[in-house]
Design a protein around this motif. Sequence first.
Motif, mmCIF file in Angstrom:
data_model
loop_
_atom_site.group_PDB
_atom_site.id
_atom_site.type_symbol
_atom_site.label_atom_id
_atom_site.label_comp_id
_atom_site.label_asym_id
_atom_site.label_seq_id
_atom_site.Cartn_x
_atom_site.Cartn_y
_atom_site.Cartn_z
ATOM 1 N N UNK A 67 27.013 15.072 90.792
ATOM 2 C CA UNK A 67 27.747 15.713 89.704
ATOM 3 C C UNK A 67 26.797 16.703 89.031
ATOM 4 N N UNK A 68 26.922 17.963 89.421
ATOM 5 C CA UNK A 68 25.975 18.977 88.966
ATOM 6 C C UNK A 68 26.725 20.288 88.707
ATOM 7 N N UNK A 69 27.729 20.277 87.810
ATOM 8 C CA UNK A 69 28.577 21.465 87.643
ATOM 9 C C UNK A 69 27.858 22.585 86.888
ATOM 10 N N UNK A 70 27.946 23.814 87.399
ATOM 11 C CA UNK A 70 27.368 24.952 86.669
ATOM 12 C C UNK A 70 28.347 25.485 85.635
ATOM 13 N N UNK A 71 27.821 26.236 84.686
ATOM 14 C CA UNK A 71 28.689 26.922 83.728
ATOM 15 C C UNK A 71 29.340 28.115 84.430
ATOM 16 N N UNK A 72 30.556 28.450 84.017
ATOM 17 C CA UNK A 72 31.307 29.516 84.668
ATOM 18 C C UNK A 72 31.846 30.513 83.653
ATOM 19 N N UNK A 73 31.958 31.744 84.086
ATOM 20 C CA UNK A 73 32.704 32.766 83.366
ATOM 21 C C UNK A 73 33.200 33.760 84.404
ATOM 22 N N UNK A 74 33.965 34.737 83.980
ATOM 23 C CA UNK A 74 34.560 35.674 84.935
ATOM 24 C C UNK A 74 34.384 37.095 84.437
ATOM 25 N N UNK A 75 34.134 38.018 85.365
ATOM 26 C CA UNK A 75 34.051 39.438 85.030
ATOM 27 C C UNK A 75 35.173 40.199 85.739
ATOM 28 N N UNK A 76 35.611 41.262 85.058
ATOM 29 C CA UNK A 76 36.813 41.951 85.493
ATOM 30 C C UNK A 76 36.591 43.451 85.659
ATOM 31 N N UNK A 77 37.389 44.037 86.548
ATOM 32 C CA UNK A 77 37.581 45.480 86.599
ATOM 33 C C UNK A 77 39.004 45.749 86.114
ATOM 34 N N UNK A 78 39.134 46.564 85.094
ATOM 35 C CA UNK A 78 40.436 46.861 84.505
ATOM 36 C C UNK A 78 40.986 48.140 85.134
ATOM 37 N N UNK A 79 42.298 48.147 85.386
ATOM 38 C CA UNK A 79 42.934 49.304 86.027
ATOM 39 C C UNK A 79 42.525 50.586 85.306
ATOM 40 N N UNK A 80 41.948 51.543 86.029
ATOM 41 C CA UNK A 80 41.384 52.727 85.375
ATOM 42 C C UNK A 80 42.410 53.846 85.204
ATOM 43 N N UNK A 81 42.045 54.809 84.376
ATOM 44 C CA UNK A 81 42.793 56.060 84.318
ATOM 45 C C UNK A 81 42.429 56.899 85.537
ATOM 46 N N UNK A 82 43.251 57.897 85.802
ATOM 47 C CA UNK A 82 43.069 58.691 87.014
ATOM 48 C C UNK A 82 41.925 59.694 86.852
ATOM 49 N N UNK A 83 41.227 59.949 87.951
ATOM 50 C CA UNK A 83 40.303 61.084 88.073
ATOM 51 C C UNK A 83 41.025 62.106 88.926
ATOM 52 N N UNK A 84 41.167 63.329 88.431
ATOM 53 C CA UNK A 84 42.003 64.282 89.154
ATOM 54 C C UNK A 84 41.497 65.710 89.015
#
Length: 313
Positions: A67-84
């Motif tokens: 029983x050796x659980x690590x701490x967790x979190x999550x990182x995200x990429x958010x839908x971007x605006x367009x490059x045009x």
Amino acid sequence: MSYRQTVEAHHRLSYQNNVRMVAQQMQNPLRAAVTIVSASGEAQDMADLIDKVEYQEGEDYSRRNPENPPKRTRRWLVRPTVIESGQLITKEEKFDQSQDPTSSLVVTHTKAVERGIFDRILGVRKSGSNYVVRPGGIFGAVSEGKTPGSTKDLAAGNYIAVDAGEDAAAGLTLNKMRAATEGMELEDFGLESDDEIFGLITPKQKTDLLKLAFETGKNLNPFEVKEIENGRPGSLLGIRWMFTNRLPKDNNGHRLVPLWTKANIVCGMWQDIEADLFNDTSARNLPQCIVDAYPAAGRVQDEGVRIIRCLEA
């Protein structure tokens, strides 16, 4: 009499293929130094971050499960605006250029969007004649948490001071590079894996690097030194270097030089470079060409990035 040209299906397909071909030939160098993934939806989880844990020693014939659980979190990429980029085509010769992959019309707009992808990966945007840090990418704040509602900036400890070590108010020096790579290695980046460390510098730091190489590099590979001197990406002093004029400065005017590992920077592509050609009914039915892309980038773990502050003469 105004210019008239009906965009047929074969015109549209030819322009789309031309842009794709040019985009493949002119990809910015940062693409090869980060991890490119497909993305969809309003937000894409970039990584479930799992803190490091130390191993446990068990006992023979023990019935107890570890029983050796690590701490967790999550990182995200958010839908971007367009490059045009794009334009209305008002002359016959310009329309002919849309059907030619070597033309300035195709190349100019494709390059413009590719530069935008470069900036998104780096985490900068143009402000006047300079570049400043923006959210995302190598430099900017990343979205973190169970949902992408909060952001996290790169910590002050990830920056190498301009006067680090004995290099009082200096440019790119061996002491600074070693401080940066040592900090990454102590966090097991570039040490426990074969993941190469990349660095991005301007011509000013290239001069510092070559001076350092010639002063200390009697045993350096002459070919590698020559490649760097000619402005081509190459490995020198344990780092794979690339070049740009788009690096930002801090509030004190010091150039910010990033170092990172490929696996630690993720670029999500909601859509890579695509193009379209059509008649714009709101503009006298003139042909309109468009090139666009939807990229977003971020750091998986902050420990795998270091920023060196450099004074420029």
